[in-house]
Design a protein around this motif. Structure first.
Motif, PDB file in Angstrom:
ATOM      1  N   UNK A   1       7.902  -1.383   1.234  1.00 28.40           N
ATOM      2  CA  UNK A   1       7.608  -2.506   2.134  1.00 28.40           C
ATOM      3  C   UNK A   1       6.096  -2.635   2.369  1.00 28.40           C
ATOM      4  N   UNK A   2       5.412  -1.508   2.441  1.00 27.73           N
ATOM      5  CA  UNK A   2       3.984  -1.517   2.791  1.00 27.73           C
ATOM      6  C   UNK A   2       3.083  -1.837   1.603  1.00 27.73           C
ATOM      7  N   UNK A   3       3.489  -1.445   0.390  1.00 24.36           N
ATOM      8  CA  UNK A   3       2.551  -1.449  -0.730  1.00 24.36           C
ATOM      9  C   UNK A   3       2.859  -2.449  -1.837  1.00 24.36           C
ATOM     10  N   UNK A   4       4.121  -2.828  -2.017  1.00 21.54           N
ATOM     11  CA  UNK A   4       4.454  -3.703  -3.149  1.00 21.54           C
ATOM     12  C   UNK A   4       3.935  -5.118  -2.888  1.00 21.54           C
ATOM     13  N   UNK A   5       3.159  -5.621  -3.832  1.00 21.05           N
ATOM     14  CA  UNK A   5       2.628  -6.979  -3.694  1.00 21.05           C
ATOM     15  C   UNK A   5       2.580  -7.661  -5.062  1.00 21.05           C
TER      16      UNK A   5
ATOM     17  N   UNK B   1      14.103 -13.146  -3.897  1.00 19.51           N
ATOM     18  CA  UNK B   1      13.632 -12.454  -2.691  1.00 19.51           C
ATOM     19  C   UNK B   1      12.251 -11.834  -2.861  1.00 19.51           C
ATOM     20  N   UNK B   2      11.834 -11.568  -4.063  1.00 24.25           N
ATOM     21  CA  UNK B   2      10.627 -10.831  -4.458  1.00 24.25           C
ATOM     22  C   UNK B   2      10.971  -9.360  -4.653  1.00 24.25           C
ATOM     23  N   UNK B   3      10.173  -8.706  -5.491  1.00 21.14           N
ATOM     24  CA  UNK B   3      10.386  -7.274  -5.762  1.00 21.14           C
ATOM     25  C   UNK B   3      10.286  -6.469  -4.479  1.00 21.14           C
ATOM     26  N   UNK B   4       9.326  -6.835  -3.620  1.00 20.60           N
ATOM     27  CA  UNK B   4       9.111  -6.079  -2.376  1.00 20.60           C
ATOM     28  C   UNK B   4      10.360  -6.059  -1.504  1.00 20.60           C
ATOM     29  N   UNK B   5      10.935  -7.235  -1.258  1.00 13.94           N
ATOM     30  CA  UNK B   5      12.102  -7.323  -0.369  1.00 13.94           C
ATOM     31  C   UNK B   5      13.324  -6.664  -1.014  1.00 13.94           C
TER      32      UNK B   5
END
Length: 538
Positions: A206-210, A96-100
């Motif tokens: 949600x806004x910052x993790x990339x 899913x990715x770290x962000x999700x």
């Protein structure tokens, strides 16, 4: 990472760096630093929630009209669900990715916290706590993986103490925070206090993790049988370790059934680990010697961390008669010691051999538990001060090098899965440690009571003199049956001394364990001071 840019007006023949100097190799964008701090705070909430609730189970029991057999499930449901999610999070993070994953975990944990505050009966509370533990468990390994993926090795001296501090400080200050909240407000606020910070953490995630990208193709390879086996294996193991000591282990039907399910689940889980195309947990990380040793040390640190977080409150409650607020006030020193030792541990991790740091930490911890083997029924804040300081300082001196040794040399593609396994070892260490500690307390208490009783039976001249003196005192001060009151008082004294001796036995056992580890460190290879595994993430 950022690269140098060339301005339109730079003179021909001059290097581009003259116009816009290249950023240092270890430069971190502010966005990622803020994202990481939000993740660390989310992990802090998830770990803290275990202990602040455990300190206030009596208030929750009264509020929900629950029985003494039902109320432990408020903790057990959370722990069982969390221990399943922690290793699973590695696969989910890759898919899913770290962000999700982190956003879902933070939002789900927050929603479940709000629901737990609205519970009107014990069944609702257990369901909400299980949801809270399962979803919130995804936050913990994500932070460890991110720390060693996005930060260059030169920043480890700052990052490793930070996550080590959160992982150890949150369980340690839990009884203090929980006692204060339940006394100052009500047990509902143990859960409501998570809501606003949880919303902020989820929004920031949600806004910052990339840090990474999802790989949704993994969903088609998801190993459902592996998940079922792992859930049965780890979940039932947690239950057996939690309930076994209090129910004579396999003599209790529920514990026996769970032990059978645990065995079957373990066979399925390990079969799928070695045969599935994409196993739910990849055990290949243990082929890295540093990771294997780091996980072993993490397991033992879990025994010490959760064992003492349990033992001190039990001693103060059972022997001293303290309530949760008084226990919290007596035990906050360990948290302060950890807080002030964290930056020192970070600096030392760059200056000295990590094995020496661990050795100092293990021997310091052993010294603190050895001090506790001289326990008496009168011990209070000042008598517990030195052992608590040794406990807090030593825990940080252990955790920082263990984190660096275990995760600092793994390649980035292994980190997510390895982080789940690494955190699982600490939790399982705590579960195994508490099971052993409870079993030893129960068995040695019975042993010491039987031995002490031999010296206070009829026919013992010293016992008869003691009873006569106590009877005379009761005759002068109360209109009770003085002889019965004296015998009851003497029996209470024997019970108390038996309990004290059993506590001393447990502290001696922990002393031997940690002192042995201090010597065991000598046999591992010298780790790289700030090894390679995780430069900047992409």
């Amino acid at each position: 990472m950022a690269t140098a840019t060339i301005t339109a007006g730079s003179a021909p023949g001059r290097p581009a760096a003259a116009a816009a100097p290249a950023l240092p190799a270890d430069h971190m964008p502010v966005r990622r630093v803020i994202a990481f701090l939000a993740m660390v705070f989310g992990m802090f909430m998830a770990i803290l929630d275990i202990q602040i609730v455990s300190a206030s189970l009596a208030e929750i029991q009264a509020g929900l009209s629950a029985s003494s057999d039902e109320i432990p499930w408020v903790q057990t449901a959370y722990l069982i669900a969390e221990v399943v999610m922690i290793p699973l999070s590695g696969f989910l993070s890759r898919m899913l990715s770290t962000r999700v994953l982190f956003t879902i975990s933070a939002a789900g944990f927050t929603a479940a916290s709000a629901l737990a505050a609205t519970a009107t009966n014990i069944d609702q509370m257990i369901i909400y706590r299980a949801i809270q533990g399962f979803i919130g468990g995804g936050m913990i390994p994500s932070v460890f993986a991110a720390a060693f993926t996005i930060f260059p090795p030169s920043r480890r001296a700052v990052v490793s103490p930070m996550i080590g501090l959160v992982a150890t400080l949150a369980p340690t200050i839990g009884p203090t925070v929980g006692g204060y909240i339940s006394h100052a407000m009500s047990w509902h606020w143990l859960f409501l206090i998570n809501v606003v910070p949880g919303i902020l953490v989820a929004t920031a995630a949600w806004s910052l993790i990339d840090f990474d990208k999802p790989n949704l193709k993994l969903f088609s390879k998801f190993d459902w049988w592996g998940l079922i086996g792992m859930a049965a294996f780890l979940g039932c193991m947690e239950y057996v370790l939690e309930e076994g000591p209090n129910h004579d282990w396999l003599q209790e039907q529920a514990v026996f059934i769970c032990a059978v399910i645990m065995t079957i689940g373990g066979v399925i889980f390990f079969w799928r680990v070695f045969t599935a195309e994409e196993p739910i947990v990849d055990l290949r990380a243990f082929s890295n010697v540093n990771f294997a040793f780091g996980s072993l040390f993490s397991f033992v640190v879990g025994i010490g961390l959760y064992g003492l977080t349990y033992l001190y409150p039990v001693f103060l409650g059972r022997i001293r008669g303290y309530d949760s607020m008084m226990i919290g006030e007596a035990l906050f020193v360990s948290g302060l010691a950890m807080f002030f030792t964290a930056p020192v541990a970070g600096i030392l991790s760059n200056k000295i051999d990590l094995r020496l740091m661990m050795m100092i930490g293990f021997f310091g911890f052993a010294t603190g538990t050895w001090w506790m083997t001289h326990l008496t029924a009168d011990w209070d804040f000042y008598e517990l001060l030195i052992p608590q300081i040794l406990r807090g300082c030593s825990m940080m001196l252990c955790m920082v090098p263990i984190n660096n040794i275990a995760l600092g040399t793994l390649p980035p593609e292994r980190l997510k899965n390895a982080s789940g396994l690494f955190n699982l070892t600490r939790n399982l260490g705590g579960a195994v440690g508490l099971a052993i500690i409870n079993t030893v307390l129960i068995d040695r208490n019975a042993f010491h009571y039987a031995r002490l009783s031999e010296h206070v039976q009829w026919g013992s001249e010293a016992a008869q003199i003691k009873v006569q003196n106590m009877t005379q005192n009761f005759e002068q001060t109360a209109g009770l049956d003085a002889a019965s009151a004296a015998i009851s008082k003497l029996s209470g004294m024997v019970h108390q001394q038996a309990a004290l001796l059993s506590f001393m036995d447990v502290f001696m056992m922990l002393t031997v364990l940690f002192a042995s580890l201090g010597f065991f460190v000598l046999f591992i290879n010298k780790p790289a001071q700030q090894g390679g595994g995780g430069g900047g993430g992409h």
